[in-house]
Write a protein that holds these residues in place. Sequence first.
Motif, mmCIF file in Angstrom:
data_model
loop_
_atom_site.group_PDB
_atom_site.id
_atom_site.type_symbol
_atom_site.label_atom_id
_atom_site.label_comp_id
_atom_site.label_asym_id
_atom_site.label_seq_id
_atom_site.Cartn_x
_atom_site.Cartn_y
_atom_site.Cartn_z
ATOM 1 N N MET B 1 3.449 -14.064 38.488
ATOM 2 C CA MET B 1 2.859 -14.507 37.256
ATOM 3 C C MET B 1 3.834 -15.516 36.692
ATOM 4 S SD MET B 1 2.213 -12.504 33.599
ATOM 5 C CE MET B 1 0.647 -12.061 34.290
ATOM 6 N N LEU B 2 5.169 -15.247 36.660
ATOM 7 C CA LEU B 2 5.978 -16.230 36.117
ATOM 8 C C LEU B 2 7.176 -16.249 37.294
ATOM 9 C CD1 LEU B 2 7.231 -17.860 33.764
ATOM 10 C CD2 LEU B 2 8.678 -15.970 33.275
ATOM 11 N N LYS B 3 7.378 -17.734 37.628
ATOM 12 C CA LYS B 3 8.378 -18.288 38.661
ATOM 13 C C LYS B 3 9.122 -19.221 37.822
ATOM 14 C CE LYS B 3 8.054 -18.177 43.563
ATOM 15 N NZ LYS B 3 7.550 -18.477 44.781
ATOM 16 N N ILE B 4 10.356 -18.945 37.897
ATOM 17 C CA ILE B 4 11.207 -20.008 37.420
ATOM 18 C C ILE B 4 12.248 -20.305 38.447
ATOM 19 C CG2 ILE B 4 13.163 -20.660 35.565
ATOM 20 C CD1 ILE B 4 11.890 -18.702 33.707
ATOM 21 N N LYS B 5 12.192 -21.703 38.781
ATOM 22 C CA LYS B 5 13.032 -21.937 40.136
ATOM 23 C C LYS B 5 14.162 -23.131 39.628
ATOM 24 C CE LYS B 5 10.202 -23.215 43.327
ATOM 25 N NZ LYS B 5 9.319 -23.172 44.458
ATOM 26 N N LEU B 7 16.301 -23.826 37.191
ATOM 27 C CA LEU B 7 16.191 -24.478 35.961
ATOM 28 C C LEU B 7 17.501 -24.600 35.374
ATOM 29 C CD1 LEU B 7 13.660 -25.169 33.950
ATOM 30 C CD2 LEU B 7 14.408 -22.906 32.772
ATOM 31 N N ASN B 8 17.612 -26.155 34.872
ATOM 32 C CA ASN B 8 18.701 -26.484 34.356
ATOM 33 C C ASN B 8 17.990 -27.133 32.870
ATOM 34 O OD1 ASN B 8 21.368 -26.382 35.915
ATOM 35 N ND2 ASN B 8 19.690 -27.140 37.298
ATOM 36 N N VAL B 9 18.874 -26.526 31.918
ATOM 37 C CA VAL B 9 18.354 -27.061 30.506
ATOM 38 C C VAL B 9 19.615 -27.377 29.718
ATOM 39 C CG1 VAL B 9 17.362 -26.109 28.403
ATOM 40 C CG2 VAL B 9 16.222 -25.457 30.625
ATOM 41 N N GLU B 59 11.714 -25.940 37.904
ATOM 42 C CA GLU B 59 10.175 -25.733 37.597
ATOM 43 C C GLU B 59 10.022 -24.312 36.930
ATOM 44 O OE1 GLU B 59 8.029 -26.927 40.995
ATOM 45 O OE2 GLU B 59 8.387 -24.813 41.867
ATOM 46 N N ILE B 60 9.122 -24.445 35.917
ATOM 47 C CA ILE B 60 8.585 -22.830 35.644
ATOM 48 C C ILE B 60 7.049 -22.898 36.063
ATOM 49 C CG2 ILE B 60 8.100 -21.794 33.600
ATOM 50 C CD1 ILE B 60 10.357 -23.009 32.262
ATOM 51 N N LEU B 61 6.681 -22.054 36.914
ATOM 52 C CA LEU B 61 5.346 -21.798 37.097
ATOM 53 C C LEU B 61 4.735 -20.693 36.606
ATOM 54 C CD1 LEU B 61 5.459 -22.754 41.110
ATOM 55 C CD2 LEU B 61 4.638 -23.979 39.135
ATOM 56 N N TYR B 62 3.645 -20.928 36.170
ATOM 57 C CA TYR B 62 2.613 -19.645 35.564
ATOM 58 C C TYR B 62 1.612 -19.610 35.897
ATOM 59 C CZ TYR B 62 0.429 -17.254 31.823
ATOM 60 O OH TYR B 62 -0.534 -16.529 30.945
ATOM 61 N N LEU B 68 5.701 -26.529 32.444
ATOM 62 C CA LEU B 68 6.730 -27.655 31.659
ATOM 63 C C LEU B 68 5.677 -28.931 31.516
ATOM 64 C CD1 LEU B 68 9.993 -27.631 33.444
ATOM 65 C CD2 LEU B 68 9.419 -26.509 31.195
ATOM 66 N N ASP B 69 4.374 -28.603 32.179
ATOM 67 C CA ASP B 69 3.626 -29.939 31.760
ATOM 68 C C ASP B 69 2.568 -29.604 30.749
ATOM 69 O OD1 ASP B 69 3.536 -32.273 33.154
ATOM 70 O OD2 ASP B 69 1.655 -32.118 34.163
ATOM 71 N N MET B 70 2.583 -28.545 30.250
ATOM 72 C CA MET B 70 1.515 -27.936 29.102
ATOM 73 C C MET B 70 2.392 -28.267 27.764
ATOM 74 S SD MET B 70 0.220 -25.067 31.467
ATOM 75 C CE MET B 70 -0.671 -23.978 30.357
ATOM 76 N N PRO B 71 1.454 -28.474 26.804
ATOM 77 C CA PRO B 71 1.915 -28.515 25.332
ATOM 78 C C PRO B 71 2.134 -27.236 24.909
ATOM 79 C CG PRO B 71 -0.082 -29.191 25.436
ATOM 80 C CD PRO B 71 0.279 -29.303 26.919
ATOM 81 N N PRO B 72 2.892 -26.598 23.859
ATOM 82 C CA PRO B 72 3.219 -25.385 23.813
ATOM 83 C C PRO B 72 1.937 -24.801 23.252
ATOM 84 C CG PRO B 72 4.384 -26.896 22.183
ATOM 85 C CD PRO B 72 3.848 -27.734 23.207
#
Lengths: 484, 249
Positions: B1-5, B7-9, B59-62, B68-72
């Motif tokens: 469902m959620l996959k974070i790879k 990620l640097n913030v 990247e964050i895959l949902y 990350l390509d989607m507005p909040p």
Amino acid sequence: MAEAEENNKTLNELADKEYKYGFYTDIELDTAPKGLSEDIIRFISAKKNEPDFMLEFRLKAYRHWLTLKEPEWAHVNYQKIDYQDVIYYAAPKKQPKYESIDEVDPELLETFAKLGIPLDEQKVLAGVAVDAVIDSVSVKTTFQSTLAEKGIIFCSFSEAVQNHPELIKEYMGSVVPYTDNYFAALNSAVFTDGSFCYIPKGVRCPLELSTYFRINAANTGQFERTLIVAEEGSYVSYMEGCTAPIRDENQLHAAIVEIISHKDAEVKYSTVQNWWPGNKDGKGGVYNFVTKRGICKGENSKISWTQVETGSAVTWKYPSVVLMGDNSSGEFYSVAVTNNYQQADTGTKMIHLGKNTKSTIISKGISAGFSNNSYRGLVKTTKNAINARNFSQCDSLLLGDKCGAHTFPYIEVGNKSSIVEHEATTSKISEDQLFYCLQRGIDMGSAIGLIVNGYAKDVLSKLPMEFAVEAQKLLSISLEGSVG
Amino acid sequence: MLKIKDLNVSINGKQILKNFNIEVNKGEVHAIMGPNGSGKSTLAAVIAGRDIFTVDSGEILYNGKDLLDMPPDLRAREGVFLGFQYPVEIPGVSMVNFMRTAINEKRKHFGLEPLTGAEFLKLMEEKKKVVDIQAKLTNRSVNEGFSGGEKKKNEIFQMAMLEPKLAILDETDSGLDIDALKVVANGVNALKKPDNATVVITHYQRLLDYIVPDFVHVLYEGRIVKSGTKELALELEEKGYEWIKNEVK
């Protein structure tokens, strides 16, 4: 950073928001030549078949106007008006007097339909009688018979001049004399129509009285005049709303509203003002220079002004109350929205003359785009206004960083027993509030609508129910896309 | 469902999350624990789309989509819910109006008709029970004048209303007394379904007595330094974060 950029982007989108009511109806006009002179005034008066006292009133006002200079103290900038380039009279050629709505010019009905004005029986069910004014002549007045049963007079100003000259003679100019100010003098000289409302002693008006105004002819100044008289112990709630079509040239609008509230009487006057504000570059739009004033003449009388101002390129408007009767009270509730290059200088005057008089002022300014929004208010208590009380609250909300909010409170206290309170705040719409809404799936436009309507709730709740719903929509529409 | 790879913030040039990785599957409850300043709240905010943070890489895959390509607001409508650590007050906006707008925007997104007033109020009555909210709460302005506990309950109430697929609860336990903590935890448990997932972010083990996680991750200096099952939380409680800090060294 990214957020700020995004905000600017949506601010720009707000600026792109086109005026929703931009359309124009072609109706045959009976038009005066451009310009202003004693001849034009005689022409208007003759067109309207007025008694001599009206013509004299107009001419005196005109001669006084010639001695005045256009005021410049308001916090607004606009290109000076060439008063000789304005048409002062335009009326549909056939004087329409209709029994049924089917007889009304279909094109006119279409105009009303676009504006969403239901000029039909449904209004009665909703408890609203409508006196619709298009350009300068009243086209259709409804439900007069319902009102007549109670002895209430609700008609166009012209009709009142014909049918009730004694009332007009007694009250016209008694609250706003033609000597009051530049625009009041101009209106008194050239006004063409408006509304008249008379509530007899002890009568509670069973309907919300509603008038829709509309500027509808190119280059025609609109000068309405409204007079409301509430006799002892009576009550009336009066609603005024307006929209205007897109026009390239600026249109002058200088109205006068006078209210007389006798002993124990109460008048509620609500306005939703949505004149065309000009385009996103600040071109065009209506100049709205209005004088609105009421007098609480008798003891325990009450006058309440509620306004939602979203339109006009330039607004110059201070609905005021003179508190003459002891224990009388005045209220002013205002939401003023400015966007793009709109300028508003608005507020109120509360003049306390009588003992134990009370006034409340709640003003909510909302500025977006490159606009300027000023609150200007005077609270004055005279020597005899023992125990006068005032509470003022002036809040400003800024959307974006290119707009301005200004507050000019004037307080004059003439005796030691008066209490005058003034509170003021300025805030920006909070990123945290917006993000909270977004995170719940609410898009930016709706989020701003929600937050702004919440901010203005104290004022909106003072409007009659049906008007409040319209006003909420209008606020959201005016600010759509204003923060990103 | 959620996959974070990977990620640097960062924020204002300061790196907060460093090569962060996590994978959350349907039906799972994950707990992310860590000392103050380890990046827990940043993680929650970035998943929800708060743009004061800069995503430098990763990247964050949902559900396979690039979050990350989607507005909040789109993320929210797609089923991502953030329970805020500090829920903001919105004066003059009633909870009823707020929630009705939120629900109907979500319904619109999925091509459904908006709820009628009656349907909405019925739903609201039903969901209020999940977190034991008194009738009055819903008629007040959003979070205005709410106590700390009421604000947190209100977050879970909104979660119940919106039925998210992925709920991130950011320090939902902070500032709660034990009774309120139980109510909130019971609410979260009641909302658990085979097709949704919850990420509980917390500083203390205490909450995990009531919300039992399938996995526990320890976040330290922007990356997950230890993962395990619920026993890890207990061990952490016993040994303290110093234990982790020393292990990392």
